[in-house]
Design an enzyme around this catalytic site. Structure first.
Site, mmCIF file in Angstrom:
data_model
loop_
_atom_site.group_PDB
_atom_site.id
_atom_site.type_symbol
_atom_site.label_atom_id
_atom_site.label_comp_id
_atom_site.label_asym_id
_atom_site.label_seq_id
_atom_site.Cartn_x
_atom_site.Cartn_y
_atom_site.Cartn_z
ATOM 1 C CE LYS A 19 -4.157 1.704 2.320
ATOM 2 N NZ LYS A 19 -4.932 2.035 1.133
HETATM 3 N N1 PMP Z 1 -7.828 -1.210 -3.312
HETATM 4 C C1 PMP Z 1 -7.296 0.000 -3.093
HETATM 5 C C2 PMP Z 1 -6.556 0.674 -4.200
HETATM 6 C C3 PMP Z 1 -7.432 0.618 -1.839
HETATM 7 O O1 PMP Z 1 -6.912 1.823 -1.619
HETATM 8 C C4 PMP Z 1 -8.149 -0.033 -0.825
HETATM 9 C C5 PMP Z 1 -8.327 0.636 0.504
HETATM 10 N N2 PMP Z 1 -7.256 0.382 1.349
HETATM 11 C C6 PMP Z 1 -8.685 -1.303 -1.095
HETATM 12 C C7 PMP Z 1 -8.503 -1.856 -2.345
HETATM 13 C C8 PMP Z 1 -9.422 -2.053 -0.030
HETATM 14 O O2 PMP Z 1 -8.529 -2.436 0.979
HETATM 15 P P1 PMP Z 1 -8.975 -2.604 2.497
HETATM 16 O O3 PMP Z 1 -10.196 -3.430 2.483
HETATM 17 O O4 PMP Z 1 -7.821 -3.277 3.133
HETATM 18 O O5 PMP Z 1 -9.221 -1.243 3.025
#
Ligand code: PMP
Length: 291
Positions: free
Chosen positions: A156
């Site tokens: 991330k």
């Molecule tokens: N894809 C992207 C590009 C994101 O930014 C997020 C948010 N973090 C998600 C998917 C979903 O991830 P999560 O469920 O861990 O928040």
């Protein structure tokens, strides 16, 4: 909300300070080259949902781009709770961020200090509650998720979000709620800050997370909610031409939570009791978090 004016306490490199005093140097390497890693978590009733999973992902993301946190994952987790407490927050969004400092300006980061900060603020629903009934209106993005050999898709990492930000801006400017991105091969990938799912009968079909973030909410749907509601989960490559064959659609993410989708450009989806049941199941997990 104007974040610049928001009164709050953030933690930055060992100190609790006013949000407005949390500043970085112009030569901050990450500011120039996009090499930050971060998390987005939500706390419900004073408890951070999937706290451990988010912090493990954060430290893995840091390792991938060679950021070296100076404090342990456990300690950093405790400080996130302390930031919430100092701001009197029980239901909020929490943003930990790790980045390279200003020591050298080249691309080599070995001599750049690793910096860390945490902010927390009240953040209601990401999309208006009014959109639950009709479902979100999505449009195709002209930008694609890159080959994992081009960018570290499991991290991330800040730089990867330029694609999401451009896609989101374009969608909003065209009058849509969000954009749906394809991947570098032309398969359906994800939305700008959320993963995507489709329902057909008792099957829930979702793109294989081989080049985009395998969201923690996505994993909650796959491992906890779908089995409890008697769905078969199918993770596979999905072509955009297949969209018309699916009955319902929803997206998932920490900020987004679970939101039904009503259309992707000209393709329409029903907001049925099934998708609402999945949304309610997620809600009940967060209201009574067990992890
Ligand atoms: N894809 C992207 C590009 C994101 O930014 C997020 C948010 N973090 C998600 C998917 C979903 O991830 P999560 O469920 O861990 O928040």
């Amino acid at each position: 909300m104007n974040m610049n004016e928001m009164q709050s306490i953030v933690w930055m490199d060992g100190e609790f300070i006013e949000n407005t005093n949390a500043k970085v140097h112009f030569f901050t390497s990450t500011l120039h080259y996009g090499s930050s890693v971060f998390e987005g978590t939500r706390a419900y009733n004073g408890k951070i949902f999937k706290e451990k999973e988010h912090n493990i992902r954060l430290y893995k993301s840091a390792e991938i781009i060679q950021l070296k946190p100076k404090i342990s994952l456990e300690e950093f987790t405790k400080i996130q709770r302390e930031v919430m407490a100092r701001n009197n927050l029980t239901d909020c969004y929490i943003r930990p961020l790790i980045w390279f400092g200003p020591e050298t300006m080249g691309l080599k980061t070995a001599n750049n200090e690793t910096h860390m900060a945490i902010a927390a603020w009240e953040w209601g629903t990401y999309f208006s509650e009014d959109l639950v009934e009709t479902g979100l209106r999505l449009t195709w993005s002209e930008w694609r998720r890159p080959d994992p050999k081009t960018a570290p898709s499991v991290a991330k990492a800040g730089g990867l979000y330029m694609i999401c930000s451009m896609s989101k801006n374009q969608a909003v400017q065209r009058g849509y709620d969000d954009a749906l991105m394809l991947d570098y091969r032309g398969y359906i990938a994800e939305c700008t800050a959320a993963n995507v799912f489709f329902i057909r009968g008792k099957n829930i079909i979702t793109p294989k997370a081989d080049c985009f973030l395998n969201g923690i909410t996505r994993q909650t749907i796959i491992n906890e909610i779908a089995p409890a509601l008697g769905y078969n989960i199918i993770e596979r490559h999905i072509l955009p031409e297949e969209l018309g064959e699916f009955e319902q659609c929803f997206i998932t993410g920490t900020a987004t939570e679970v939101m039904p989708v009503g259309e992707v450009d000209e393709i329409k989806f029903k907001v049925g009791k099934e998708v609402l049941e999945i949304r309610n199941s997620f809600r009940s997990l967060t209201i009574h978090p067990n992890s």
